[in-house]
Scaffold this active site. Structure first.
Site, PDB file in Angstrom:
ATOM      1  N   HIS A  44     -81.177 125.918 -71.677  1.00 23.17           N
ATOM      2  CA  HIS A  44     -81.650 127.439 -71.885  1.00 23.17           C
ATOM      3  C   HIS A  44     -82.804 128.044 -71.228  1.00 23.17           C
ATOM      4  O   HIS A  44     -83.918 128.440 -71.364  1.00 23.17           O
ATOM      5  CB  HIS A  44     -81.994 127.548 -73.449  1.00 23.17           C
ATOM      6  N   GLU A  79     -78.313 130.465 -68.522  1.00 28.65           N
ATOM      7  CA  GLU A  79     -78.270 128.953 -68.985  1.00 28.65           C
ATOM      8  C   GLU A  79     -76.918 128.339 -68.837  1.00 28.65           C
ATOM      9  O   GLU A  79     -75.895 128.711 -69.174  1.00 28.65           O
ATOM     10  CB  GLU A  79     -78.266 129.073 -70.872  1.00 28.65           C
TER      11      GLU A  79
HETATM   12  O1  TA6 Z   1     -78.933 131.559 -75.457  1.00 27.48           O
HETATM   13  C1  TA6 Z   1     -78.812 132.800 -76.267  1.00 27.48           C
HETATM   14  C2  TA6 Z   1     -79.119 132.535 -77.683  1.00 27.48           C
HETATM   15  O2  TA6 Z   1     -78.398 131.804 -78.353  1.00 27.48           O
HETATM   16  C3  TA6 Z   1     -79.534 134.094 -78.219  1.00 27.48           C
HETATM   17  O3  TA6 Z   1     -78.281 134.363 -79.224  1.00 27.48           O
HETATM   18  C4  TA6 Z   1     -80.921 134.107 -78.851  1.00 27.48           C
HETATM   19  O4  TA6 Z   1     -80.971 134.130 -80.142  1.00 27.48           O
HETATM   20  C5  TA6 Z   1     -81.561 132.885 -78.091  1.00 27.48           C
HETATM   21  O5  TA6 Z   1     -80.486 132.129 -77.665  1.00 27.48           O
HETATM   22  C6  TA6 Z   1     -82.747 132.250 -78.398  1.00 27.48           C
HETATM   23  O6  TA6 Z   1     -82.452 131.587 -79.533  1.00 27.48           O
HETATM   24  P1  TA6 Z   1     -83.807 130.820 -80.503  1.00 27.48           P
HETATM   25  O7  TA6 Z   1     -83.191 130.086 -81.380  1.00 27.48           O
HETATM   26  O8  TA6 Z   1     -84.540 129.953 -79.325  1.00 27.48           O
HETATM   27  O9  TA6 Z   1     -84.858 132.166 -80.746  1.00 27.48           O
END
Ligand code: TA6
Length: 317
Positions: free
Chosen positions: A170, A274
């Site tokens: 991520h 990502e």
């Molecule tokens: O990768 C994108 C995502 O899944 C979004 O939907 C957003 O919520 C982000 O990740 C961050 O997630 P987190 O659980 O780290 O707040």
């Protein structure tokens, strides 16, 4: 250990924020990276001018069990809410260990400054995800300052049962101004739009630019994606292997305000691209192993839009 860049060690284990264990990797020409054992989480990647290339929120809590906001969280065994586990799975808020003598890696990163981490499920983890696994992560810094992450997940079950998982690196890239950034390589690809009930669409023929919240999972994407930061005159080249999908996320102003560990204006200086395996979960039978590789480079943007060929850029830099 040999010295790298002055008298500093190429691999050093020390304490980071909140007294958490942190590994610093250094390359002779001055680039560096930092990995927290908490989450197996890369929190810094600097070029040889000492410029930070990853975004970490000024409000990031380095306090377990909260995941760290920024850097490169490891999403495993579940990406986002694609399953019954907590968002993005549990690997990002577990304590990983350093493995001094892992089984040989297929890549030649052993000669670089690197660290090998391993995560195995605890009894508690097995209650929420009843599968025995070994997750090995190597983080390495290439001689030119490239950052290489190799993940290997092995099914170590003795019950004869396969398991399936989804996964993402991520990565939060640091950008000068999100409005000045474009992403090339995902044009014409299908995506699932998380902001529209995960409906499937096809991206138009142009590079992706940003003027509002975005949360898309691009499917079956190329192995190379470029992020062009016009203001910084810098291009990030993302190379990936074993990871067909690519998630692009920026929360923009409204959602940023709702995220406690992200400053209200910080969305302007981050972009998540990502490398992921989401649409088709990976399935491993007992004894099988999966590999997912990410290689990040930062190069000067010495070309105009429309002429992008990340390979050429790398060769000429
Ligand atoms: O990768 C994108 C995502 O899944 C979004 O939907 C957003 O919520 C982000 O990740 C961050 O997630 P987190 O659980 O780290 O707040």
């Amino acid at each position: 250990m040999a010295a790298a860049g002055g008298d500093k060690l190429p691999v050093e284990v020390c304490k980071g924020f909140s007294g958490l264990d942190r590994v610093v990797l250094r390359e002779a020409r001055g680039s560096s990276a930092e990995v927290y054992l908490y989450g197996g989480h890369v929190t810094s990647w600097k070029n040889d001018h000492g410029e930070e290339l990853l975004f970490v929120s000024s409000k990031a809590a380095f306090k377990p069990p909260k995941p760290i906001r920024g850097g490169i969280p490891i999403c495993f065994p579940q990406f986002a809410s694609h399953g019954g586990l907590e968002s993005h799975g549990f690997a990002r808020n577990r304590f990983w260990s350093i493995e001094s003598d892992p089984p040989p890696f297929p890549t030649n990163s052993a000669s670089m400054a690197h660290v090998d981490l391993i995560l195995k499920p605890t009894e508690e983890d097995l209650k929420i995800w009843p599968h025995s696994f070994e997750f090995r992560l190597r983080v390495a810094l290439g001689p030119g300052g490239d950052l290489l992450l190799t993940s290997r997940v092995r099914n170590t079950s003795t019950d004869g049962k396969p398991f399936s998982f989804t996964f993402a690196y991520h990565t939060y890239f640091a950008v000068s101004d999100i409005s000045e950034v474009r992403v090339e390589g995902l044009e014409t690809h299908d995506y699932l739009d998380n902001l529209q009930s995960k409906e499937r669409f096809t991206e138009q023929g142009d590079a992706i630019t940003f003027e509002s919240e975005i949360d898309k999972i691009y499917l079956s994407t190329p192995t190379k994606i470029a992020i062009l930061d016009h203001e910084k005159k810098r291009t990030f080249v993302v190379r990936k292997d074993g990871l067909p999908d690519a998630v692009v996320w920026n929360p923009w102003d409204k959602r940023a305000k709702a995220i406690a560990d992200l400053g209200d204006e910080e969305y302007k200086h981050m972009l998540c691209v990502e490398a992921a395996a989401v649409e088709k979960p990976i399935t491993l039978k007992p004894g099988e192993e999966w590999k997912g590789r990410l290689e990040l480079s930062a190069v000067p943007s010495s070309y105009c839009s429309g002429q992008l060929d990340p390979q050429k850029v790398l060769q000429s830099s």
